[in-house]
Design a protein around this motif. Structure first.
Motif, short mmCIF file in Angstrom:
data_model
loop_
_atom_site.label_atom_id
_atom_site.label_comp_id
_atom_site.label_asym_id
_atom_site.label_seq_id
_atom_site.Cartn_x
_atom_site.Cartn_y
_atom_site.Cartn_z
N VAL A 94 15.86 -10.23 -33.25
CA VAL A 94 16.90 -9.83 -34.26
C VAL A 94 16.05 -9.09 -35.28
CG1 VAL A 94 18.80 -10.67 -35.93
CG2 VAL A 94 18.60 -11.55 -33.74
N VAL A 95 16.59 -7.97 -35.66
CA VAL A 95 16.04 -7.11 -36.87
C VAL A 95 16.94 -7.29 -37.89
CG1 VAL A 95 15.19 -4.88 -37.59
CG2 VAL A 95 15.06 -5.60 -35.00
N LEU A 96 16.28 -7.56 -39.07
CA LEU A 96 16.95 -7.57 -40.48
C LEU A 96 16.76 -6.28 -41.20
CD1 LEU A 96 16.15 -11.46 -41.36
CD2 LEU A 96 18.20 -10.62 -40.04
N SER A 97 17.67 -6.00 -42.00
CA SER A 97 17.21 -4.89 -42.93
C SER A 97 16.62 -5.15 -44.03
CB SER A 97 18.64 -4.56 -43.73
OG SER A 97 19.28 -5.57 -44.45
N ALA A 98 15.75 -4.14 -44.85
CA ALA A 98 15.16 -4.55 -45.74
C ALA A 98 15.78 -4.79 -46.87
CB ALA A 98 14.11 -3.03 -45.95
N GLY A 99 15.13 -5.35 -48.15
CA GLY A 99 15.65 -5.76 -49.23
C GLY A 99 16.21 -7.16 -49.39
N PRO A 100 16.69 -7.44 -50.53
CA PRO A 100 17.00 -8.74 -51.09
C PRO A 100 18.37 -9.10 -50.30
CG PRO A 100 17.13 -7.46 -52.81
CD PRO A 100 16.34 -6.66 -51.82
N ALA A 101 19.15 -8.05 -50.05
CA ALA A 101 20.51 -8.52 -49.39
C ALA A 101 20.43 -8.20 -48.01
CB ALA A 101 21.49 -7.60 -50.20
N ALA A 102 19.46 -8.73 -47.29
CA ALA A 102 19.25 -8.61 -45.92
C ALA A 102 20.26 -8.71 -44.98
CB ALA A 102 18.10 -9.53 -45.27
N ARG A 103 20.45 -8.05 -43.98
CA ARG A 103 21.61 -8.24 -43.07
C ARG A 103 21.11 -7.86 -41.45
NH1 ARG A 103 21.50 -3.27 -43.57
NH2 ARG A 103 22.78 -1.58 -43.38
N VAL A 104 21.88 -8.11 -40.36
CA VAL A 104 21.24 -8.15 -39.19
C VAL A 104 21.71 -6.49 -38.83
CG1 VAL A 104 21.85 -8.40 -36.69
CG2 VAL A 104 21.79 -10.19 -38.52
N VAL A 105 20.50 -5.53 -38.58
CA VAL A 105 20.91 -4.55 -38.16
C VAL A 105 20.52 -4.10 -36.58
CG1 VAL A 105 20.48 -3.58 -40.41
CG2 VAL A 105 18.35 -3.59 -38.96
N GLY A 106 20.24 -5.09 -35.71
CA GLY A 106 19.86 -4.87 -34.42
C GLY A 106 19.59 -6.37 -34.00
N ASP A 107 20.15 -6.50 -32.49
CA ASP A 107 20.09 -7.64 -31.77
C ASP A 107 19.68 -7.27 -30.31
OD1 ASP A 107 20.44 -10.07 -30.75
OD2 ASP A 107 22.32 -10.53 -31.75
N PHE A 108 18.41 -7.57 -30.04
CA PHE A 108 18.02 -6.91 -28.70
C PHE A 108 17.96 -8.28 -27.64
CE2 PHE A 108 17.08 -4.10 -32.02
CZ PHE A 108 17.44 -3.01 -31.45
N PRO A 109 18.42 -8.48 -26.74
CA PRO A 109 17.81 -9.71 -25.67
C PRO A 109 16.70 -9.02 -24.98
CG PRO A 109 19.99 -8.42 -24.75
CD PRO A 109 19.50 -7.74 -26.26
#
Length: 151
Positions: A94-109
């Motif tokens: 799972v790739v998270l966005s940069a910064g303090p308000a991180a969110r999921v930007v990618g999810d790779f099996p």
């Protein structure tokens, strides 16, 4: 399982009588892993656990973690900045966005076969294809982080 058995499972049975300051960095990481696993947690939370180790010791620790995981299939949340390590160890990256308000930007099996060896899995063409897909997503976030300056 008691302390002695766990030291054996992490390859340190012969070091049971040693003081912590006499252990190498990799040995200390293995003791720390045994200390967590002896409590039999339902989920293992690991935040950059192999970060300060040299490349060879990271591979050894990665393979040890894979072996211990295979033995009892605990859920592991492993945070790392090392994409190769993430793919080599994971069933999902799972790739998270940069910064303090991180969110999921990618999810790779990760559909690579198990059991795995950290060094050998990196030679697999599927590993490289997945690395490229995830890096494409991650590159955007790394660029954003640099553009926004130091955190």
């Amino acid at each position: 399982a008691g302390a002695g058995e766990w030291l054996g499972r992490v390859g340190l049975a012969t070091f049971a009588d040693r003081y912590p300051h006499t252990l190498s960095g990799g040995q200390r990481k293995r003791v720390a892993l045994a200390q967590v696993l002896i409590r039999d947690p339902e989920i293992l939370l690991m935040d950059e656990p192999f970060g300060p180790l040299d490349a060879q010791t990271r591979q050894i620790m990665g393979n040890l973690l894979l072996d211990l995981w295979a033995a009892d299939r605990k859920a592991v949340l492993f945070v790392t900045h090392d994409l190769e390590e993430a793919i080599g160890l994971a069933d999902r990256v799972v790739v998270l966005s940069a910064g303090p308000a991180a969110r999921v930007v990618g999810d790779f099996p990760v559909a690579l076969t198990r059991p795995r060896d950290i060094a050998e899995i990196r030679l697999d063409p599927q590993f490289h294809a997945l690395y490229q897909r995830i890096w494409s997503c991650l590159r955007v976030e790394v660029s954003r982080a640099y553009a926004n300056g130091p955190a």
